[in-house]
Design an enzyme around this catalytic site. Structure first.
Site, PDB file in Angstrom:
ATOM      1  N   MET A 112       0.817  -1.205   0.000  1.00  0.00           N
ATOM      2  CA  MET A 112       0.000   0.000   0.000  1.00  0.00           C
ATOM      3  C   MET A 112       0.854   1.260   0.000  1.00  0.00           C
ATOM      4  O   MET A 112       0.691   2.145  -0.852  1.00  0.00           O
ATOM      5  CB  MET A 112      -0.940  -0.004   1.211  1.00  0.00           C
ATOM      6  CG  MET A 112      -1.814   1.240   1.340  1.00  0.00           C
ATOM      7  SD  MET A 112      -3.102   1.057   2.591  1.00  0.00           S
ATOM      8  CE  MET A 112      -2.124   0.720   4.060  1.00  0.00           C
ATOM      9  N   LEU A 113       1.770   1.374   0.952  1.00  0.00           N
ATOM     10  CA  LEU A 113       2.595   2.572   1.029  1.00  0.00           C
ATOM     11  C   LEU A 113       3.605   2.616  -0.096  1.00  0.00           C
ATOM     12  O   LEU A 113       3.823   3.673  -0.705  1.00  0.00           O
ATOM     13  CB  LEU A 113       3.300   2.638   2.387  1.00  0.00           C
ATOM     14  CG  LEU A 113       4.224   3.840   2.594  1.00  0.00           C
ATOM     15  CD1 LEU A 113       3.475   5.157   2.400  1.00  0.00           C
ATOM     16  CD2 LEU A 113       4.887   3.784   3.963  1.00  0.00           C
ATOM     17  N   ALA A 137       8.355  -4.977   4.340  1.00  0.00           N
ATOM     18  CA  ALA A 137       8.209  -5.303   5.763  1.00  0.00           C
ATOM     19  C   ALA A 137       7.369  -6.559   5.942  1.00  0.00           C
ATOM     20  O   ALA A 137       6.533  -6.889   5.094  1.00  0.00           O
ATOM     21  CB  ALA A 137       7.560  -4.139   6.518  1.00  0.00           C
ATOM     22  N   TYR A 138       7.605  -7.225   7.039  1.00  0.00           N
ATOM     23  CA  TYR A 138       6.729  -8.290   7.534  1.00  0.00           C
ATOM     24  C   TYR A 138       5.738  -7.597   8.461  1.00  0.00           C
ATOM     25  O   TYR A 138       6.104  -7.096   9.523  1.00  0.00           O
ATOM     26  CB  TYR A 138       7.564  -9.315   8.297  1.00  0.00           C
ATOM     27  CG  TYR A 138       6.819 -10.519   8.830  1.00  0.00           C
ATOM     28  CD1 TYR A 138       7.084 -11.793   8.327  1.00  0.00           C
ATOM     29  CD2 TYR A 138       5.884 -10.411   9.860  1.00  0.00           C
ATOM     30  CE1 TYR A 138       6.427 -12.917   8.828  1.00  0.00           C
ATOM     31  CE2 TYR A 138       5.222 -11.519  10.352  1.00  0.00           C
ATOM     32  CZ  TYR A 138       5.501 -12.771   9.845  1.00  0.00           C
ATOM     33  OH  TYR A 138       4.843 -13.882  10.344  1.00  0.00           O
ATOM     34  N   THR A 139       4.471  -7.526   8.052  1.00  0.00           N
ATOM     35  CA  THR A 139       3.482  -6.733   8.787  1.00  0.00           C
ATOM     36  C   THR A 139       2.386  -7.559   9.441  1.00  0.00           C
ATOM     37  O   THR A 139       1.436  -6.992   9.983  1.00  0.00           O
ATOM     38  CB  THR A 139       2.834  -5.699   7.853  1.00  0.00           C
ATOM     39  OG1 THR A 139       2.223  -6.377   6.744  1.00  0.00           O
ATOM     40  CG2 THR A 139       3.871  -4.709   7.333  1.00  0.00           C
ATOM     41  N   TYR A 177       6.477  -8.318  16.572  1.00  0.00           N
ATOM     42  CA  TYR A 177       6.510  -7.383  15.444  1.00  0.00           C
ATOM     43  C   TYR A 177       7.241  -6.099  15.830  1.00  0.00           C
ATOM     44  O   TYR A 177       8.132  -5.630  15.104  1.00  0.00           O
ATOM     45  CB  TYR A 177       5.087  -7.085  14.997  1.00  0.00           C
ATOM     46  CG  TYR A 177       4.973  -5.944  14.010  1.00  0.00           C
ATOM     47  CD1 TYR A 177       5.471  -6.067  12.718  1.00  0.00           C
ATOM     48  CD2 TYR A 177       4.351  -4.745  14.367  1.00  0.00           C
ATOM     49  CE1 TYR A 177       5.361  -5.028  11.811  1.00  0.00           C
ATOM     50  CE2 TYR A 177       4.234  -3.704  13.467  1.00  0.00           C
ATOM     51  CZ  TYR A 177       4.745  -3.842  12.187  1.00  0.00           C
ATOM     52  OH  TYR A 177       4.637  -2.810  11.297  1.00  0.00           O
TER      53      TYR A 177
END
Length: 295
Positions: free
Chosen positions: A11-12, A60-62, A126
């Site tokens: 998304m970003l 990233a791992y989100t 996280y």
């Protein structure tokens, strides 16, 4: 300037590429399939090949809950990956903007926004892995890197709370939403603009930690009511509930608003208020971001 954006499929990342393209910059966006930031050779080759002046790491791992039982994988992406990017940037003369999160703070016993230099204290796997990435970037590339923390992101691309509320409004008579977690709803397009503004300034007088969230505060319940109201639905169909109603493996911060002093220090205005951004974002999300029905 030449830009390289990792995690460009998210998304970003998608919004950062769009914003830089709109400004006429030379930008290469690499999604996860094009660049695995956990592979040292691939990271060095990407920076060497594209010769960016500035790298923006949106990879990233989100999966916040999954990280509780998959911390090693989360650390590889959120901690080791940024270190590899920073080392490649140092080797090839590039600067680096690394995107991080409010989860590096505890989110407990606080009622005013966290300043950029507030002591960290993550309560989740996280958060720990994202903090490791922050430290790696600032250690490997001092003076030529920035950590940009954001939170409560929504946007046109990818799953997010605002899109979920729009969908639930069409399918349910009422929606129960948590009212005991407070933060800053933030449009990803606004964060992309901040990153594009920061990049050319990044250097000895503008580096370190920045907070890229909207101004003001809201609970998820208050955000949901605002979404309902803006799309012409009755906001009273949104009912408040507590976090206990939605137990999760990873605890959510009760308070995660972030302060924005650093932007003023480098000559940029404070971020706009979250309602203003939401009012502008919603028409775009409804037009471009929701799945189209099959005829």
């Amino acid at each position: 300037m030449r830009w390289l954006v990792t995690g460009a499929g998210g998304m970003l990342g998608h919004d950062v590429v769009d914003e830089l393209t709109r400004r006429g910059a030379t930008v290469v966006g690499l999604d996860r399939a094009a660049l695995d930031i956990t592979r040292p050779e691939a990271v060095d080759a990407a920076v060497r090949e594209h010769r960016p002046d500035l790298v923006v790491n949106c990879a990233a791992y989100t999966a916040v809950d999954d990280a509780e039982t998959d911390e090693a994988r989360a650390l590889a992406i959120n901690g080791d990956g940024p270190r590899l990017l920073a080392r490649a940037c140092a080797a090839h003369g590039a600067r680096l903007v690394h995107v991080s999160t409010d989860y590096v703070f505890s989110g407990e016993a606080r009622t005013s926004p966290y300043p950029e230099d507030h002591p960290t204290g993550p309560r989740t796997a996280y958060g720990r892995t994202k903090l490791a990435g922050e430290r790696a970037v600032l250690e490997e590339l001092p003076g030529a890197s920035a950590v940009v923390r954001t939170a409560w992101l929504y946007g046109v691309h990818g799953a997010n709370f605002v899109r979920t509320m729009i969908g639930l409004e069409a399918r349910r008579d009422t929606v129960d939403v948590v009212d005991d977690q407070r933060g800053q709803p933030t449009w990803s397009a606004d964060v992309a603009e901040r990153i594009a503004d920061l990049g050319p300034r990044l250097g000895p007088d503008a580096h370190g930690v920045f907070h890229a969230t909207s101004s003001g505060e809201a609970t998820w319940y208050e955000l949901a009511r605002e979404v309902f109201s803006l799309i012409g639905a009755d906001p009273d169909r949104v009912r408040p509930t507590s976090s206990a109603a939605f137990p999760r493996p990873a605890p959510r911060p009760a308070y995660s608003a972030l302060a924005h002093r650093r932007w003023q220090e480098i000559g940029l205005p404070l971020p706009r208020e979250w309602r203003s951004a939401l009012h502008e974002a919603l028409p775009r999300i409804r037009k471009e971001g929701l799945p189209r029905e099959t005829p």
